[in-house]
Scaffold this active site. Sequence first.
Site, PDB file in Angstrom:
ATOM      1  N   HIS A  47      -2.735   7.254   7.050  1.00 53.99           N
ATOM      2  CA  HIS A  47      -1.775   8.168   6.413  1.00 53.99           C
ATOM      3  C   HIS A  47      -2.448   9.448   5.927  1.00 53.99           C
ATOM      4  O   HIS A  47      -1.897  10.540   6.102  1.00 53.99           O
ATOM      5  CB  HIS A  47      -1.097   7.494   5.208  1.00 53.99           C
ATOM      6  CG  HIS A  47       0.102   6.674   5.555  1.00 53.99           C
ATOM      7  ND1 HIS A  47       1.213   7.206   6.160  1.00 53.99           N
ATOM      8  CD2 HIS A  47       0.374   5.359   5.375  1.00 53.99           C
ATOM      9  CE1 HIS A  47       2.117   6.251   6.342  1.00 53.99           C
ATOM     10  NE2 HIS A  47       1.628   5.111   5.876  1.00 53.99           N
TER      11      HIS A  47
ATOM     12  N   GLN B 277       3.020   9.923   1.455  1.00 54.92           N
ATOM     13  CA  GLN B 277       4.314   9.235   1.477  1.00 54.92           C
ATOM     14  C   GLN B 277       5.193   9.579   0.281  1.00 54.92           C
ATOM     15  O   GLN B 277       6.373   9.224   0.258  1.00 54.92           O
ATOM     16  CB  GLN B 277       4.120   7.715   1.531  1.00 54.92           C
ATOM     17  CG  GLN B 277       3.484   7.251   2.834  1.00 54.92           C
ATOM     18  CD  GLN B 277       3.356   5.739   2.859  1.00 54.92           C
ATOM     19  OE1 GLN B 277       2.421   5.191   2.302  1.00 54.92           O
ATOM     20  NE2 GLN B 277       4.299   5.063   3.489  1.00 54.92           N
TER      21      GLN B 277
ATOM     22  N   CYS C  65       5.856  -0.083   7.549  1.00 50.62           N
ATOM     23  CA  CYS C  65       5.498   1.088   6.750  1.00 50.62           C
ATOM     24  C   CYS C  65       6.715   1.516   5.942  1.00 50.62           C
ATOM     25  O   CYS C  65       7.818   1.586   6.491  1.00 50.62           O
ATOM     26  CB  CYS C  65       5.066   2.218   7.692  1.00 50.62           C
ATOM     27  SG  CYS C  65       4.562   3.709   6.834  1.00 50.62           S
ATOM     28  N   LEU C  66       6.511   1.793   4.666  1.00 53.35           N
ATOM     29  CA  LEU C  66       7.637   2.190   3.813  1.00 53.35           C
ATOM     30  C   LEU C  66       8.294   3.476   4.304  1.00 53.35           C
ATOM     31  O   LEU C  66       9.465   3.710   4.029  1.00 53.35           O
ATOM     32  CB  LEU C  66       7.174   2.360   2.357  1.00 53.35           C
ATOM     33  CG  LEU C  66       6.668   1.084   1.665  1.00 53.35           C
ATOM     34  CD1 LEU C  66       6.169   1.415   0.259  1.00 53.35           C
ATOM     35  CD2 LEU C  66       7.742   0.015   1.611  1.00 53.35           C
TER      36      LEU C  66
ATOM     37  N   HIS D 142      -4.542   1.122   7.585  1.00 54.83           N
ATOM     38  CA  HIS D 142      -3.189   1.688   7.695  1.00 54.83           C
ATOM     39  C   HIS D 142      -3.039   2.865   6.724  1.00 54.83           C
ATOM     40  O   HIS D 142      -2.538   3.931   7.099  1.00 54.83           O
ATOM     41  CB  HIS D 142      -2.161   0.582   7.394  1.00 54.83           C
ATOM     42  CG  HIS D 142      -0.738   1.041   7.390  1.00 54.83           C
ATOM     43  ND1 HIS D 142       0.184   0.629   8.333  1.00 54.83           N
ATOM     44  CD2 HIS D 142      -0.061   1.885   6.561  1.00 54.83           C
ATOM     45  CE1 HIS D 142       1.352   1.202   8.078  1.00 54.83           C
ATOM     46  NE2 HIS D 142       1.232   1.970   6.999  1.00 54.83           N
ATOM     47  N   GLU D 143      -3.475   2.672   5.478  1.00 51.78           N
ATOM     48  CA  GLU D 143      -3.333   3.734   4.470  1.00 51.78           C
ATOM     49  C   GLU D 143      -4.265   4.909   4.772  1.00 51.78           C
ATOM     50  O   GLU D 143      -3.905   6.061   4.557  1.00 51.78           O
ATOM     51  CB  GLU D 143      -3.592   3.176   3.062  1.00 51.78           C
ATOM     52  CG  GLU D 143      -2.647   2.059   2.624  1.00 51.78           C
ATOM     53  CD  GLU D 143      -1.180   2.396   2.791  1.00 51.78           C
ATOM     54  OE1 GLU D 143      -0.792   3.575   2.652  1.00 51.78           O
ATOM     55  OE2 GLU D 143      -0.398   1.464   3.088  1.00 51.78           O
TER      56      GLU D 143
ATOM     57  N   GLY E 185       0.852  -1.179   0.000  1.00 50.40           N
ATOM     58  CA  GLY E 185       0.000   0.000   0.000  1.00 50.40           C
ATOM     59  C   GLY E 185       0.892   1.234   0.000  1.00 50.40           C
ATOM     60  O   GLY E 185       2.029   1.187   0.491  1.00 50.40           O
TER      61      GLY E 185
END
Length: 186
Positions: free
Chosen positions: A144, A50, A98-99, A140-141, A45
Site C-alpha cells: 500500500h 487507505q 483489502c478494506l 500487503h500493507e 492491517g
Amino acid sequence: MIYPIVAYGDPVLKKRGEEVTVGYPKLDVLVKDMFETMYNAKGVGLAAPQIGKSIRLFVVDASPFAEDEPELKTFVKVFINPVIVEEEGEEWYFNEGCLSIPQIREDVLRNPSVLLRYQDENFNFHEEKFHGIAARIIQHEHDHIEGKLFIDRLSVFKRRLLQGKLTDISKGKVETTYKMRFYNKK
Ligand code: ZN
C-alpha cells in the site's frame, strides 16, 4: 476518530507514500485513529493511504489469526518508514482481502519470510524477521505505501474477470459495514 476508508479507484492508492519525519504533526493521534478505523472495519492491517494520507505508515493487529498461529495473539504493531530488506522462502498462496476493495478475496503468491527495517511510533529503529501470516500482512500493507494493491499481483486473466466488480467499487456500488470514500462516485 474513525476515518472513511478510501475505495479502489482513488489515485492516492496508486501513489508511493512519503517518508514520515520526526515531528510529524499529531502522529500519536493519527496512529490511534488508524487503529480505531481498522478495528471498526474489522481489518487486521491498515495503511495511511487507505485513509487518504500518502505517507509511509501502517498499523497491524493480527490477533484474529491467533487460532492459526498462537503467537499472533499479541501481534499489534505500528510500522513507520518500513523497508523490506529481504524476502525469502518458497512462495505460498494465502487468501487476501483489502478494506479498500471490499467483497473481493483472492489467493496471492508471496514469500513466507520477510526481513524488515522500520521505525516504531517513537521513531526507534528496528530490524526484525517476520514469518507466515505476520509476514503476509506486512507485505500487503507495505505494498500500500508503495502504491500497490494485492490485485496488481494477480494474473491478467484474473484481473480481467474482476474488472466489472472493481469498476462498481470505484463508483460506490458496494455494500460495507464501514464508511468509505469513493473517488468516482457521481
Ligand atoms: Zn489492503
